[in-house]
Design a protein around this motif. Structure first.
Motif, short mmCIF file in Angstrom:
data_model
loop_
_atom_site.label_atom_id
_atom_site.label_comp_id
_atom_site.label_asym_id
_atom_site.label_seq_id
_atom_site.Cartn_x
_atom_site.Cartn_y
_atom_site.Cartn_z
N ASP A 1 41.11 50.73 48.81
CA ASP A 1 41.13 51.44 47.53
C ASP A 1 41.08 50.43 46.40
O ASP A 1 41.30 49.24 46.60
CB ASP A 1 42.32 52.39 47.41
N MET A 2 40.77 50.93 45.19
CA MET A 2 40.56 50.01 44.09
C MET A 2 40.81 50.70 42.76
O MET A 2 40.56 51.90 42.61
CB MET A 2 39.11 49.51 44.14
N THR A 3 41.35 49.95 41.80
CA THR A 3 41.47 50.37 40.41
C THR A 3 40.78 49.30 39.58
O THR A 3 40.36 48.27 40.12
CB THR A 3 42.94 50.48 39.97
N PRO A 4 40.67 49.48 38.28
CA PRO A 4 40.09 48.42 37.46
C PRO A 4 40.91 47.14 37.46
O PRO A 4 40.41 46.09 37.12
CB PRO A 4 40.06 49.03 36.06
N LEU A 5 42.17 47.20 37.85
CA LEU A 5 43.04 46.02 37.83
C LEU A 5 43.24 45.36 39.18
O LEU A 5 43.75 44.25 39.25
CB LEU A 5 44.40 46.40 37.24
N ALA B 1 49.59 54.93 34.26
CA ALA B 1 48.49 54.58 33.36
C ALA B 1 47.16 54.56 34.12
O ALA B 1 46.16 55.07 33.66
CB ALA B 1 48.75 53.24 32.71
N LEU B 2 47.14 53.95 35.30
CA LEU B 2 45.94 53.90 36.13
C LEU B 2 46.28 54.43 37.51
O LEU B 2 47.03 53.81 38.23
CB LEU B 2 45.43 52.46 36.26
N PRO C 1 36.61 39.43 35.67
CA PRO C 1 35.72 40.59 35.85
C PRO C 1 34.74 40.33 36.99
O PRO C 1 34.57 39.20 37.45
CB PRO C 1 34.99 40.70 34.51
N MET C 2 34.09 41.40 37.45
CA MET C 2 33.07 41.26 38.48
C MET C 2 31.96 40.36 37.97
O MET C 2 31.60 40.42 36.80
CB MET C 2 32.49 42.63 38.86
#
Length: 124
Positions: A61-65, A33-34, A115-116
């Protein structure tokens, strides 16, 4: 098949049917999914309630989750990073509350819980 579907098929933009089996060349990473995309290495700071001062780290590294960080201080005890931790990204001037999901040597996997947001303390 409607005219619209025929046009999509002609341009190769039609959606594959849900009953179709995955092609032999498809890999599991593309079906997630991501997909975790490697970011440019970014400097960051990580801090928890148990730590006296924020520790410098590198965002790998980074994803929205979530994301993965590598902490520069090899003497940091793993017990200081239990529960909720805060990750601060100076390039964006934002912080996010995280939970530690995994640990490998000096690398930690983080799940974003909020969230940020604007920083709530001074870092450095």
């Amino acid at each position: 098949m409607t005219v619209f579907d025929k046009l999509l098929a002609a341009f190769g933009l039609n959606k594959p049917s849900q009953n179709a089996a995955p092609k032999k060349g498809d890999d599991l990473a593309s079906m997630r999914a991501l997909v975790r995309k490697r970011q440019r290495l970014q400097d960051a700071f990580i801090v928890s309630d148990k730590m006296i001062k924020p520790r410098p780290c590198t965002l790998l590294d980074m994803t929205p989750l979530g994301g993965a960080v590598e902490i520069w201080d090899e003497t940091l005890k793993a017990g200081l990073l239990t529960g909720e931790v805060t990750l601060y990204l100076p390039a964006d001037r934002k912080e996010v509350v995280c939970a530690v999901k995994w640990r490998r040597d000096n690398s930690y996997g983080l799940k974003f819980l909020t969230p940020m947001r604007e920083p709530t303390r001074a870092y450095r």
